[in-house]
Design a protein around this motif. Structure first.
Motif, mmCIF file in Angstrom:
data_model
loop_
_atom_site.group_PDB
_atom_site.id
_atom_site.type_symbol
_atom_site.label_atom_id
_atom_site.label_comp_id
_atom_site.label_asym_id
_atom_site.label_seq_id
_atom_site.Cartn_x
_atom_site.Cartn_y
_atom_site.Cartn_z
ATOM 1 N N LEU A 22 0.883 -1.180 -0.106
ATOM 2 C CA LEU A 22 0.063 0.049 -0.200
ATOM 3 C C LEU A 22 0.856 1.251 -0.043
ATOM 4 N N LEU A 23 1.947 1.228 0.844
ATOM 5 C CA LEU A 23 2.861 2.399 0.605
ATOM 6 C C LEU A 23 3.480 2.681 -0.604
ATOM 7 N N VAL A 24 3.741 1.669 -1.059
ATOM 8 C CA VAL A 24 4.487 1.750 -2.673
ATOM 9 C C VAL A 24 3.522 2.300 -3.512
ATOM 10 N N ALA A 25 2.185 1.673 -3.420
ATOM 11 C CA ALA A 25 1.094 1.808 -4.482
ATOM 12 C C ALA A 25 0.618 3.312 -4.467
ATOM 13 N N PHE A 26 0.519 3.814 -3.112
ATOM 14 C CA PHE A 26 -0.198 5.198 -2.861
ATOM 15 C C PHE A 26 0.636 6.094 -2.188
ATOM 16 N N GLN A 27 1.964 5.905 -2.640
ATOM 17 C CA GLN A 27 3.249 6.874 -1.812
ATOM 18 C C GLN A 27 3.072 8.428 -2.075
ATOM 19 N N GLU A 28 2.640 8.481 -3.443
ATOM 20 C CA GLU A 28 2.548 9.911 -3.721
ATOM 21 C C GLU A 28 1.548 10.567 -3.079
ATOM 22 N N ARG A 29 0.438 9.828 -2.846
ATOM 23 C CA ARG A 29 -0.710 10.524 -2.170
ATOM 24 C C ARG A 29 -0.446 10.760 -0.655
ATOM 25 N N LEU A 30 0.491 9.655 -0.262
ATOM 26 C CA LEU A 30 0.888 9.969 1.414
ATOM 27 C C LEU A 30 1.694 11.181 1.395
ATOM 28 N N VAL A 31 2.989 11.423 0.371
ATOM 29 C CA VAL A 31 3.816 12.275 0.673
ATOM 30 C C VAL A 31 3.173 13.754 0.461
ATOM 31 N N TYR A 32 2.500 13.864 -0.765
ATOM 32 C CA TYR A 32 2.117 15.320 -1.059
ATOM 33 C C TYR A 32 0.440 15.337 -0.823
ATOM 34 N N VAL A 33 0.355 16.590 -0.296
ATOM 35 C CA VAL A 33 -1.200 16.782 -0.136
ATOM 36 C C VAL A 33 -1.415 18.365 -0.503
ATOM 37 N N PRO A 34 -1.687 18.524 -1.762
ATOM 38 C CA PRO A 34 -1.795 19.762 -2.240
ATOM 39 C C PRO A 34 -2.999 20.497 -2.067
ATOM 40 N N VAL A 35 -4.029 19.709 -1.496
ATOM 41 C CA VAL A 35 -5.381 20.225 -1.088
ATOM 42 C C VAL A 35 -5.590 19.681 0.299
ATOM 43 N N LEU A 36 -5.621 20.835 1.216
ATOM 44 C CA LEU A 36 -6.126 20.684 2.541
ATOM 45 C C LEU A 36 -7.568 19.930 2.662
ATOM 46 N N PRO A 37 -7.910 19.144 3.549
ATOM 47 C CA PRO A 37 -9.110 18.578 3.739
ATOM 48 C C PRO A 37 -10.328 19.680 3.821
ATOM 49 N N GLY A 38 -11.349 19.521 3.028
ATOM 50 C CA GLY A 38 -12.458 20.500 3.151
ATOM 51 C C GLY A 38 -12.225 21.866 2.328
ATOM 52 N N LEU A 39 -11.029 21.973 1.715
ATOM 53 C CA LEU A 39 -10.722 23.124 1.104
ATOM 54 C C LEU A 39 -10.513 22.861 -0.444
ATOM 55 N N THR A 40 -10.471 23.823 -1.269
ATOM 56 C CA THR A 40 -10.054 23.752 -2.786
ATOM 57 C C THR A 40 -8.611 24.030 -2.868
ATOM 58 N N LYS A 41 -8.039 23.503 -4.099
ATOM 59 C CA LYS A 41 -6.665 23.888 -4.460
ATOM 60 C C LYS A 41 -6.381 25.212 -4.769
ATOM 61 N N SER A 42 -7.451 26.171 -5.175
ATOM 62 C CA SER A 42 -7.152 27.402 -5.509
ATOM 63 C C SER A 42 -6.582 28.341 -4.028
ATOM 64 N N TYR A 43 -5.941 29.510 -4.359
ATOM 65 C CA TYR A 43 -5.565 30.215 -3.297
ATOM 66 C C TYR A 43 -6.706 30.788 -2.380
ATOM 67 N N PRO A 44 -6.712 30.646 -1.215
ATOM 68 C CA PRO A 44 -7.622 31.326 -0.285
ATOM 69 C C PRO A 44 -7.601 33.105 -0.282
ATOM 70 N N ILE A 45 -6.194 33.255 -0.441
ATOM 71 C CA ILE A 45 -5.895 34.686 -0.328
ATOM 72 C C ILE A 45 -4.395 35.040 -1.227
ATOM 73 N N THR A 46 -4.231 36.111 -1.509
ATOM 74 C CA THR A 46 -3.178 36.419 -2.484
ATOM 75 C C THR A 46 -2.305 37.617 -1.498
ATOM 76 N N PRO A 47 -1.018 37.949 -1.775
ATOM 77 C CA PRO A 47 -0.208 38.817 -1.087
ATOM 78 C C PRO A 47 -0.872 40.149 -1.049
#
Length: 313
Positions: A22-47
């Motif tokens: 399972l670690l090998v098969a889903f490793q990228e999903r375990l290592v990288y989390v571009p989207v926080l739970p309950g949020l979208t991938k887009s930026y919530p704010i800008t500078p």
């Protein structure tokens, strides 16, 4: 009784093998989390929301992936240090803006914030091979700018960002002036043993034969412990002793490996620092530590000349 014990051993072995699979098969999903739970991938704010002077930057990595970044300046003509900031694995660069705002105020620096591929507005999918290319594209962009002092580029990485920054710094001894690591792990497989304790029986610790064998099947090993000793530039280690994600001994191991090469290493602990809030809980001491480090190893041009003159006397 013997058959029962055998069944138990086979069952335990099966669980371990299944866990590794399972670690090998889903490793990228375990290592990288571009989207926080309950949020979208887009930026919530800008500078702009924080009234920061910034520029939207679009880059192409060497394999053609389109990347987005923010270049934030202390003031329009700032020639102070430029911090190339690499974030943790969860969320996007917008979630680090408040920390960066305070960083700019305290360090009087510029900050370049890169969205790894697959994060924020950047295209593609994250992987160690790809993110390494992304980091290089960001550094190359900074080195080509005429509005900053390119001799004062400092790489700052937290957690996963520390692994990214270590590889980039090692690969660019003439472009990166110094490296700052905060709450960074020794390797992804070592972290797998922390997050999935039963795997320790299979993978062992850093340097074990089984760990080295697994490195061949792990696509994003991020083995910082194997790279840190090759970094020639000065390194500052910032360790939160209450880190609930990366055990603080990981940072001590990295420091020990790095310090064996040169004395230009500094290790500072923050007793109440957790994985994400060491910069906050550390207060003034945290920022003064970085300021002193930059003054020593990344001085202004006139300070540099003064040091050279003192040596010649």
């Amino acid at each position: 009784m013997v058959s029962y014990v055998s069944a138990l051993l086979y069952g335990a072995g099966g669980i371990v093998v299944a866990g590794v699979a399972l670690l090998v098969a889903f490793q990228e999903r375990l290592v990288y989390v571009p989207v926080l739970p309950g949020l979208t991938k887009s930026y919530p704010i800008t500078p702009a929301r924080l009234r920061l002077i910034y520029e939207d930057v679009w880059l192409l990595s060497s394999d053609g992936v389109r990347l987005h970044a923010w270049f934030i300046k202390f003031f329009p003509d700032c020639r102070g240090p430029t911090v190339l900031f690499f974030q943790e694995n969860a969320g996007n660069i917008a979630h680090r803006l408040e920390m960066v705002r305070i960083m700019i105020q305290n360090l009087r620096c510029n900050v370049f914030m890169l969205s790894y591929r697959g994060y924020g507005a950047s295209d593609g999918y994250p992987s160690q091979h790809g993110i390494t290319k992304d980091a290089q594209a960001a550094l190359d962009h900074l080195c080509q700018r005429t509005d900053i002092d390119t001799s004062r580029i400092v790489v700052f990485g937290r957690s996963l960002g520390g692994a990214v920054g270590t590889v980039l710094t090692k690969n660019n001894p003439d472009k990166v002036a110094a490296l700052i690591l905060e709450n960074t792990f020794t390797s992804i497989l070592d972290m797998a043993g922390v997050l999935l304790p039963f795997l320790k029986w299979f993978i062992g610790g850093s340097g074990s034969k089984s760990l080295k064998l697994l490195n061949f099947v792990v696509r994003s090993p991020w083995s910082t412990i194997d790279v840190i000793g090759e970094v020639k530039q000065p390194i500052l280690f910032l360790s939160g002793l209450q880190d609930e994600m990366v055990p603080p001994f990981h940072m001590k191991m990295l420091y020990a490996k790095a310090a064996a090469r040169t004395a230009q290493r500094s290790f500072v602990e923050f007793p109440t620092g957790m994985h994400m809030d060491t910069w906050l809980s550390g207060g003034d001491i945290y920022w003064k530590t970085i300021v002193q480090y930059l003054e020593k190893y990344v001085p202004e041009a006139n300070e540099e000349k003064s040091i050279e003159n003192d040596k010649g006397r």
